[in-house]
Design a protein around this motif. Structure first.
Motif, mmCIF file in Angstrom:
data_model
loop_
_atom_site.group_PDB
_atom_site.id
_atom_site.type_symbol
_atom_site.label_atom_id
_atom_site.label_comp_id
_atom_site.label_asym_id
_atom_site.label_seq_id
_atom_site.Cartn_x
_atom_site.Cartn_y
_atom_site.Cartn_z
ATOM 1 N N UNK A 157 100.477 -79.759 -80.499
ATOM 2 C CA UNK A 157 101.454 -79.834 -81.580
ATOM 3 C C UNK A 157 101.108 -78.951 -82.768
ATOM 4 N N UNK A 158 99.920 -79.094 -83.359
ATOM 5 C CA UNK A 158 99.578 -78.237 -84.506
ATOM 6 C C UNK A 158 99.572 -76.748 -84.165
ATOM 7 N N UNK A 180 100.927 -67.912 -95.087
ATOM 8 C CA UNK A 180 99.916 -68.948 -95.328
ATOM 9 C C UNK A 180 100.455 -70.017 -96.271
ATOM 10 N N UNK A 181 101.149 -69.579 -97.311
ATOM 11 C CA UNK A 181 101.730 -70.540 -98.258
ATOM 12 C C UNK A 181 102.762 -71.417 -97.569
ATOM 13 N N UNK A 182 103.556 -70.833 -96.658
ATOM 14 C CA UNK A 182 104.557 -71.620 -95.918
ATOM 15 C C UNK A 182 103.876 -72.656 -95.042
ATOM 16 N N UNK A 183 102.793 -72.265 -94.369
ATOM 17 C CA UNK A 183 102.087 -73.207 -93.504
ATOM 18 C C UNK A 183 101.521 -74.367 -94.314
ATOM 19 N N UNK A 184 100.971 -74.061 -95.499
ATOM 20 C CA UNK A 184 100.437 -75.121 -96.343
ATOM 21 C C UNK A 184 101.533 -76.087 -96.790
ATOM 22 N N UNK A 185 102.714 -75.538 -96.982
ATOM 23 C CA UNK A 185 103.825 -76.372 -97.454
ATOM 24 C C UNK A 185 104.492 -77.154 -96.319
ATOM 25 N N UNK A 188 101.976 -79.624 -92.451
ATOM 26 C CA UNK A 188 101.555 -81.026 -92.494
ATOM 27 C C UNK A 188 102.743 -81.990 -92.499
ATOM 28 N N UNK A 189 103.777 -81.787 -93.326
ATOM 29 C CA UNK A 189 104.944 -82.683 -93.238
ATOM 30 C C UNK A 189 105.598 -82.679 -91.861
ATOM 31 N N UNK A 190 105.619 -81.515 -91.223
ATOM 32 C CA UNK A 190 106.197 -81.436 -89.882
ATOM 33 C C UNK A 190 105.390 -82.260 -88.887
ATOM 34 N N UNK A 191 104.064 -82.153 -88.965
ATOM 35 C CA UNK A 191 103.214 -82.934 -88.069
ATOM 36 C C UNK A 191 103.361 -84.427 -88.300
ATOM 37 N N UNK A 231 115.641 -75.934 -89.330
ATOM 38 C CA UNK A 231 115.921 -76.138 -90.751
ATOM 39 C C UNK A 231 114.678 -75.818 -91.583
ATOM 40 N N UNK A 232 113.521 -76.331 -91.161
ATOM 41 C CA UNK A 232 112.287 -76.072 -91.899
ATOM 42 C C UNK A 232 111.966 -74.575 -91.917
ATOM 43 N N UNK A 233 112.200 -73.908 -90.776
ATOM 44 C CA UNK A 233 111.894 -72.479 -90.693
ATOM 45 C C UNK A 233 112.834 -71.637 -91.534
ATOM 46 N N UNK A 234 114.025 -72.170 -91.812
ATOM 47 C CA UNK A 234 115.007 -71.408 -92.586
ATOM 48 C C UNK A 234 114.840 -71.582 -94.085
ATOM 49 N N UNK A 235 113.901 -72.448 -94.500
ATOM 50 C CA UNK A 235 113.678 -72.628 -95.930
ATOM 51 C C UNK A 235 113.180 -71.332 -96.563
#
Length: 245
Positions: A157-158, A180-185, A188-191, A231-235
């Motif tokens: 998953x991660x 990197x900033x997107x991954x930090x944001x 974790x909420x996605x997981x 949706x998350x990827x389109x932010x």
């Protein structure tokens, strides 16, 4: 044949031996006529149009299922990849339709990105992952199934979500720091949200579905999940502090 013999139903016999034959062995002319009339008058049972259509429908369903299962046997990697790409494309179109503002329009490039991700990344990854898990943990009892679920949440998953966000961000032109900033944001909420959804799907998949059909089951479960992921990827980029479809 010479004289002194007569032909009785395909065999030559001497006349004085006819009276010794069993009468029931030779049907009479009347019996032969009755048999012929009964065969002529017997109705011919033809299948109705309803039964023909039902049979044709069953054959088409079995034919498509048989074709798909055959493709999984002969070309498993390609079949799973194409299946994953189609599901991702459908999920992205659904996501856009749900979140599209009244004055907005569909983004075909976004759908193309999701389709390519399913075809070139997720499909092959699912193929390798499920085969690996089945080899490492071949049993399908409850305890082994729970171990597979933990492995999926801790490893697959991660990794696959990180690749998903990174690839889509890169294709949208984001830099390394922005990715990197997107991954930090977002990661974790996605997981954490995935913990509410995927363990149930994974339990059904690992416990009841054969290994060669597990990617299909996983991709089917991914339909709803992908709506959320797209949706998350389109932010918008993290640095802009904006959210939108």
């Amino acid at each position: 044949m010479g004289s002194g013999y007569v032909r009785i139903i395909g065999k030559w016999q001497q006349p004085w031996k006819i009276k010794n034959s069993t009468p029931s062995s030779f049907p009479s002319v009347h019996q032969l006529r009755n048999i012929r009339n009964s065969e002529i008058s017997r109705p011919i049972n033809l299948p109705s149009s309803h039964s023909l259509s039902s049979s044709s429908s069953r054959s088409s369903k079995i034919g498509f299922l048989g074709w798909y299962l055959g493709m999984l046997e002969t070309s498993p990697l390609i079949t799973k990849s194409v299946t994953s790409s189609l599901i991702f494309a459908a999920a992205d179109l659904t996501s856009q339709k749900i979140m599209l503002p009244p004055s907005g329009s569909f983004d075909p490039i976004r759908t193309l990105r999701m389709t390519g991700y399913g075809l070139f990344i997720l499909g092959p990854s699912q193929h390798l992952w499920f085969n690996f898990v089945a080899k490492v943990l071949p049993k399908r009892d409850v305890i082994t199934t729970l171990k597979k679920i933990i492995m999926g949440q801790a490893i697959f998953g991660p990794c696959i979500n990180s690749v998903f966000f990174s690839v889509n961000a890169a294709l949208q032109g984001e830099s390394g720091d922005e990715i990197v900033a997107r991954l930090k944001r977002d990661l974790l909420p996605t997981q954490l949200n995935g913990l509410l959804y995927w363990p149930i799907c994974d339990f059904v998949t690992f416990r009841f579905v054969p290994v060669h059909l597990q990617p299909l089951m996983n991709s089917s479960c991914s339909y709803l999940w992908t709506i959320y992921l797209t949706y998350m990827a389109s932010l918008k980029k993290e640095g802009r502090g904006e959210c939108g479809g």
